[in-house]
Motif scaffolding. Structure first.
Motif, PDB file in Angstrom:
ATOM      1  N   ILE A 185      -6.037  13.225  -0.835  1.00  0.00           N
ATOM      2  CA  ILE A 185      -4.743  13.285  -0.129  1.00  0.00           C
ATOM      3  C   ILE A 185      -3.722  13.971  -1.037  1.00  0.00           C
ATOM      4  O   ILE A 185      -2.982  14.862  -0.617  1.00  0.00           O
ATOM      5  CB  ILE A 185      -4.260  11.863   0.257  1.00  0.00           C
ATOM      6  N   ARG A 186      -3.713  13.572  -2.303  1.00  0.00           N
ATOM      7  CA  ARG A 186      -2.736  14.169  -3.236  1.00  0.00           C
ATOM      8  C   ARG A 186      -2.970  15.667  -3.412  1.00  0.00           C
ATOM      9  O   ARG A 186      -2.037  16.435  -3.597  1.00  0.00           O
ATOM     10  CB  ARG A 186      -2.807  13.466  -4.593  1.00  0.00           C
ATOM     11  N   HIS A 187      -4.251  16.090  -3.377  1.00  0.00           N
ATOM     12  CA  HIS A 187      -4.543  17.527  -3.523  1.00  0.00           C
ATOM     13  C   HIS A 187      -4.501  18.255  -2.173  1.00  0.00           C
ATOM     14  O   HIS A 187      -4.980  19.394  -2.069  1.00  0.00           O
ATOM     15  CB  HIS A 187      -5.905  17.732  -4.198  1.00  0.00           C
ATOM     16  N   ILE A 237       6.165   4.947  -1.845  1.00  0.00           N
ATOM     17  CA  ILE A 237       5.327   5.935  -2.550  1.00  0.00           C
ATOM     18  C   ILE A 237       4.984   5.422  -3.947  1.00  0.00           C
ATOM     19  O   ILE A 237       5.851   4.919  -4.660  1.00  0.00           O
ATOM     20  CB  ILE A 237       6.052   7.300  -2.672  1.00  0.00           C
ATOM     21  N   CYS A 238       3.712   5.586  -4.338  1.00  0.00           N
ATOM     22  CA  CYS A 238       3.262   5.004  -5.611  1.00  0.00           C
ATOM     23  C   CYS A 238       3.525   5.932  -6.797  1.00  0.00           C
ATOM     24  O   CYS A 238       3.746   7.135  -6.642  1.00  0.00           O
ATOM     25  CB  CYS A 238       1.779   4.645  -5.531  1.00  0.00           C
ATOM     26  N   SER A 239       3.463   5.315  -7.982  1.00  0.00           N
ATOM     27  CA  SER A 239       3.696   6.067  -9.223  1.00  0.00           C
ATOM     28  C   SER A 239       2.661   7.185  -9.395  1.00  0.00           C
ATOM     29  O   SER A 239       2.965   8.245  -9.944  1.00  0.00           O
ATOM     30  CB  SER A 239       3.658   5.113 -10.417  1.00  0.00           C
ATOM     31  N   GLY A 240       1.432   6.972  -8.907  1.00  0.00           N
ATOM     32  CA  GLY A 240       0.395   8.007  -9.018  1.00  0.00           C
ATOM     33  C   GLY A 240       0.773   9.251  -8.235  1.00  0.00           C
ATOM     34  O   GLY A 240       0.597  10.381  -8.709  1.00  0.00           O
ATOM     35  N   CYS A 241       1.308   9.058  -7.020  1.00  0.00           N
ATOM     36  CA  CYS A 241       1.710  10.199  -6.185  1.00  0.00           C
ATOM     37  C   CYS A 241       2.911  10.923  -6.806  1.00  0.00           C
ATOM     38  O   CYS A 241       2.997  12.152  -6.753  1.00  0.00           O
ATOM     39  CB  CYS A 241       2.053   9.725  -4.768  1.00  0.00           C
ATOM     40  N   VAL A 242       3.838  10.159  -7.378  1.00  0.00           N
ATOM     41  CA  VAL A 242       5.029  10.770  -7.993  1.00  0.00           C
ATOM     42  C   VAL A 242       4.607  11.630  -9.191  1.00  0.00           C
ATOM     43  O   VAL A 242       4.998  12.790  -9.316  1.00  0.00           O
ATOM     44  CB  VAL A 242       6.044   9.674  -8.430  1.00  0.00           C
ATOM     45  N   THR A 272       0.851  -1.203   0.000  1.00  0.00           N
ATOM     46  CA  THR A 272       0.000   0.000   0.000  1.00  0.00           C
ATOM     47  C   THR A 272       0.880   1.245   0.000  1.00  0.00           C
ATOM     48  O   THR A 272       1.885   1.299   0.713  1.00  0.00           O
ATOM     49  CB  THR A 272      -0.887   0.001   1.278  1.00  0.00           C
ATOM     50  N   CYS A 273       0.499   2.237  -0.790  1.00  0.00           N
ATOM     51  CA  CYS A 273       1.246   3.502  -0.816  1.00  0.00           C
ATOM     52  C   CYS A 273       1.068   4.194   0.533  1.00  0.00           C
ATOM     53  O   CYS A 273      -0.061   4.365   0.993  1.00  0.00           O
ATOM     54  CB  CYS A 273       0.737   4.392  -1.948  1.00  0.00           C
ATOM     55  N   LYS A 274       2.165   4.615   1.149  1.00  0.00           N
ATOM     56  CA  LYS A 274       2.032   5.194   2.493  1.00  0.00           C
ATOM     57  C   LYS A 274       1.533   6.640   2.444  1.00  0.00           C
ATOM     58  O   LYS A 274       1.242   7.221   3.473  1.00  0.00           O
ATOM     59  CB  LYS A 274       3.333   5.068   3.281  1.00  0.00           C
ATOM     60  N   ASN A 275       1.404   7.190   1.249  1.00  0.00           N
ATOM     61  CA  ASN A 275       0.814   8.531   1.131  1.00  0.00           C
ATOM     62  C   ASN A 275      -0.680   8.455   0.807  1.00  0.00           C
ATOM     63  O   ASN A 275      -1.519   8.851   1.602  1.00  0.00           O
ATOM     64  CB  ASN A 275       1.556   9.329   0.050  1.00  0.00           C
ATOM     65  N   CYS A 276      -1.027   7.884  -0.368  1.00  0.00           N
ATOM     66  CA  CYS A 276      -2.414   7.970  -0.847  1.00  0.00           C
ATOM     67  C   CYS A 276      -3.248   6.744  -0.506  1.00  0.00           C
ATOM     68  O   CYS A 276      -4.456   6.737  -0.751  1.00  0.00           O
ATOM     69  CB  CYS A 276      -2.442   8.209  -2.357  1.00  0.00           C
ATOM     70  N   LEU A 277      -2.637   5.693   0.006  1.00  0.00           N
ATOM     71  CA  LEU A 277      -3.324   4.471   0.447  1.00  0.00           C
ATOM     72  C   LEU A 277      -3.797   3.566  -0.694  1.00  0.00           C
ATOM     73  O   LEU A 277      -4.522   2.602  -0.465  1.00  0.00           O
ATOM     74  CB  LEU A 277      -4.514   4.804   1.378  1.00  0.00           C
TER      75      LEU A 277
END
Ligand SMILES: [Zn+2]
Length: 395
Positions: free
Chosen positions: A301-303, A23-28, A3-8
């Protein structure tokens, strides 16, 4: 499973998610939104479009596929701001409630647009939906097949050189490509992302012996004779900073009605759908291991409108919200025993979330920051699900 520790988001995401150092590719990829000079990007888009439509042989500059979603209003607003003359193209997927029909008709009348709607032959369509549910536990597949192919057929037939879409989902959700790659729509992307690797032939002759004159529109047209560059599909999210919750909240002034949902705090995305947040949401949990609320929490979360800690609590809450799906099976003309069979065998892992009757659940206001609940008070509940209009006649 990671699980991505930022966006879940989990790495089981159907678009393919890559997690590195937690951290996932989506967050990057999302971070590009704060590094890109978006005024440069919109200028690039204008230049690109002027080259594409220079040799057009149609009254229209572009096709905009639509269903009446809040994002469609945002897209129309941008396209008209660019001085383009669009032809609006939609598929009647028969999955709209009264709010959905209002939003769809109001989009066309408010902006005074020309539109073209395809009503698939309903008995063949229902058979495809039932077959897709049996085979793929996916009720939306036939409508996604039509929605991702029919606008391309129309553009080809009417010699319109450009199709304009809103967000590129694989970029927005999992960061599959950079915004700077200017990914365009394609037959490959349609099968890979919109249709999860399946073709219409997977459904034909597999219990649903569907032979229909509509069948060409379930597949992508042959564009090879057009030559390269004659029909281009562009995503606006590659050229404008895409912030769905914010931009969707701005379209109420055009008459868009948000819908109060039981399964998410977001009253805009897919407002007006009769199955998106009930049957489709449960089947998504069965297929992918998560519900739509995860998409909305990851996005927020990302925004920076949610912390990861807040997001976790919100997912835990909505993940347990039960839904009513029997009205969908009634519409599909599935018998009571067929319904029981499906719930027992296909929805076994989420059977405890299936309700006997419709209920309206309250939102967990103690978990939701006010930034997320701005227009919830303006949202409405539908009066009737499955408002079926067909060929202009209300049944
Ligand atoms: Zn992430």
């Amino acid at each position: 499973m990671t699980t991505c520790k930022n966006c879940l988001y989990r790495d089981t995401h159907p678009f393919g998610l890559y997690i590195k150092n937690g951290i996932c590719s989506g967050c990057v990829t999302h971070e590009e939104k704060y590094e890109i000079d978006w005024s440069d990007r919109s200028e690039l888009l204008k230049n690109k479009i002027s080259k594409i439509i220079r040799k057009k042989r149609s009254h229209y500059d572009c096709v905009i596929p639509y269903s009446g979603d809040a994002e469609d209003y945002h897209v129309v607003n941008i396209v008209l701001g660019l001085g383009l003359n669009p032809l609006m193209v939609s598929i009647n997927d028969y999955f709209l409630n009264d709010i959905g029909w209002h939003n769809s008709h109001n989009l066309i009348t408010h902006f005074d647009l020309d539109s073209y709607t395809f009503n698939p032959e309903i008995s063949a369509y229902k058979e495809l939906v039932r077959t897709s549910m049996r085979k793929h536990t996916h009720a939306l597949w036939p409508s996604l097949a039509l929605k991702s192919a029919f606008p391309v057929h129309v553009a080809k037939q009417k010699k319109i050189p450009l199709i304009i879409y809103g967000q590129n989902q694989p970029i927005e959700q999992v960061g599959k490509f950079s915004h700077l790659e200017e990914v365009e729509s394609s037959s490959w992307s349609r099968i890979e992302h919109d249709l999860f690797g399946h073709e219409i032939n997977d459904l034909l002759g597999s219990g649903g012996h569907v032979v229909s004159k509509d069948n060409p529109y379930y597949s992508y047209p042959d564009l090879s004779k057009l030559g390269s560059g004659k029909l281009v599909g562009l995503y606006l999210s590659n050229y404008y900073l895409w912030d769905p919750l914010y931009q969707n909240s701005q379209v109420l002034k055009y008459g868009f009605i948000p819908q109060r949902q039981n399964s998410t705090f977001d009253p805009y995305e897919r407002a007006g759908s009769s199955i998106y947040y009930n049957f489709h949401d449960l089947s998504k949990k069965v297929r992918c291991g998560y519900r739509k609320i995860n998409d909305h929490v990851a996005r927020e979360i990302r925004h920076s409108r949610l912390s990861t800690k807040e997001g976790k609590k919100i997912i835990s809450y909505y993940d347990l919200n039960p839904v009513y799906i029997k009205d969908f099976f009634n519409w599909l003309e599935v018998s009571n025993s067929g319904y029981e069979w499906f719930v027992t065998h296909k929805l076994h892992s989420v059977k405890h979330l299936v309700l006997d009757k419709e209920v309206n659940l309250t939102h967990p206001s103690h978990l939701l920051p006010t930034k997320l609940t701005k227009n919830i008070s303006k949202s409405k509940r539908p009066k009737k699900s499955f408002e079926t209009f067909m060929k202009g006649i209300r049944l």
